[in-house]
Scaffold this motif. Structure first.
Motif, short mmCIF file in Angstrom:
data_model
loop_
_atom_site.label_atom_id
_atom_site.label_comp_id
_atom_site.label_asym_id
_atom_site.label_seq_id
_atom_site.Cartn_x
_atom_site.Cartn_y
_atom_site.Cartn_z
N GLU A 160 25.24 -4.89 68.31
CA GLU A 160 24.73 -5.80 68.98
C GLU A 160 23.37 -6.07 69.01
O GLU A 160 22.70 -6.70 69.58
N GLY A 161 22.81 -5.27 67.95
CA GLY A 161 21.25 -5.39 67.83
C GLY A 161 20.37 -4.67 68.76
O GLY A 161 19.14 -5.36 68.70
N ARG A 162 20.68 -3.90 69.54
CA ARG A 162 20.16 -2.81 70.39
C ARG A 162 19.33 -1.92 69.56
O ARG A 162 19.44 -1.44 68.27
N LYS A 163 18.17 -1.55 70.11
CA LYS A 163 17.48 -0.34 69.40
C LYS A 163 18.16 1.05 69.48
O LYS A 163 19.19 1.21 70.04
N LYS A 164 17.73 1.91 68.44
CA LYS A 164 18.37 3.10 68.32
C LYS A 164 18.28 3.89 69.60
O LYS A 164 17.16 3.90 70.32
N PRO A 165 19.31 4.46 70.27
CA PRO A 165 19.52 5.31 71.48
C PRO A 165 18.79 6.59 71.37
O PRO A 165 18.77 7.14 70.48
N VAL A 166 18.55 7.00 72.61
CA VAL A 166 18.18 8.31 72.83
C VAL A 166 19.17 9.01 73.53
O VAL A 166 19.96 8.45 74.35
N VAL A 167 19.84 10.08 73.15
CA VAL A 167 20.92 10.63 73.41
C VAL A 167 20.76 11.92 74.02
O VAL A 167 20.31 12.85 73.63
N ILE A 168 21.27 12.21 75.50
CA ILE A 168 21.05 13.36 76.22
C ILE A 168 22.27 14.07 76.25
O ILE A 168 23.33 13.56 76.89
N PHE A 169 22.50 15.35 75.63
CA PHE A 169 23.62 16.06 76.16
C PHE A 169 23.68 17.12 77.08
O PHE A 169 22.55 17.73 77.33
N ARG A 170 24.61 17.19 78.09
CA ARG A 170 24.57 18.05 79.19
C ARG A 170 25.83 18.89 79.26
O ARG A 170 26.83 18.39 78.70
N GLY A 171 25.67 20.11 79.42
CA GLY A 171 26.94 21.06 79.63
C GLY A 171 26.49 22.32 79.00
O GLY A 171 25.50 22.98 79.29
#
Length: 268
Positions: A160-171
């Protein structure tokens, strides 16, 4: 009658003690300006109550005489308000510099300011593309399913042309180690070409079903050492937030830009 633009860089707490706040500086600035004309002031300073630890209050520090005051440093946009006859605007940051749930709720953008016949109209223009944050509820037993879904979500954003995301893992982790998870992510194609930064808010389950936090173990060691060296609580908080923010940046140029926009870090 002309337009006059002036600004004041961030002044640290130590500096503010020497200058007795910023009001004397601003009053001196006004004395050197003609009475007529449109006067714009740009500030990069912490004011209470947006910064509870600050001893500065805009209502007392800002003298009358300015028409427009633009203030940075606070990352969440505020509605324009009138203070001492000045239109005061906090546009917020144009980029998410760290994961903040309150900040994430607000749209990023800028204020388009129109001045006509002495009247000021401020319109907030929202950016169509913001840095996305993806939150993942991790269960070790479903690692394949969870990571494949994450990959689909990331690739959809990039398509979609969005910026690279920041990914948060919880668990939590049981048999796996954190390095096993990071290797799994890389092997499936979720490397730094597609994801800006990972944050692992995970715990390690032992046989006694206790939870041992493992989020950024190396970072925690560094932070603990810094806390031992930095006795002042507020200064440590600034350093800690700066490190967290720098971790989200993609390259040296972005780091230089960040430090330029946050001179208070260097002032400390």
């Amino acid at each position: 009658d002309g337009i006059f633009i002036g600004g004041l860089k961030y002044i640290s707490k130590a500096g503010l003690k020497q200058t007795n706040g910023i009001r004397p500086i601003l009053e001196s600035y006004l004395k050197n300006l003609p009475n007529n004309g449109f006067k714009i002031l740009m500030l990069h300073q912490e004011f209470s109550p947006l910064f509870p630890a600050s001893q500065l209050y805009l209502e007392s520090e800002l003298p009358e005489g300015f028409n427009y005051v633009g203030i940075g440093h606070y990352h969440i946009k505020q509605e324009p308000k009138i203070v001492k006859g000045s239109t005061v605007v906090y546009p917020g940051s144009t980029e998410f510099t760290a994961y903040n749930e309150n900040e994430e709720k607000e749209k990023k953008g800028f204020y388009f300011v129109n001045v006509k016949n002495g009247k000021i109209k401020c319109e907030f223009i929202t950016f169509s593309k913001n840095r996305p944050f993806l939150s993942v509820d991790f269960e070790e037993e479903r690692i394949q399913e969870i990571v494949e879904k994450l990959k689909n979500d990331v690739e959809k954003l990039l398509d979609e042309g969005r910026k690279k995301p920041v990914v948060i893992f919880r668990g939590s982790l049981k048999k796996l180690e954190l390095k096993d998870l990071t290797s799994f992510l890389e092997n499936i194609g979720l490397d730094d070409e597609k994801v800006l930064h990972y944050r692992f808010n995970l715990s390690k389950e032992t046989e006694e079903i206790t939870h041992v936090p493992i989020e950024g173990i190396e970072t925690d060691i560094i932070m603990n050492k810094l806390k031992e060296l930095i006795k002042e609580e507020e200064l440590f908080f600034v350093v800690e937030e700066a490190i967290k923010s720098l971790q989200t940046l993609e390259n040296t140029d972005e780091m230089k830009k960040f430090l330029k926009e946050h001179p208070e870090i260097l002032d400390f």
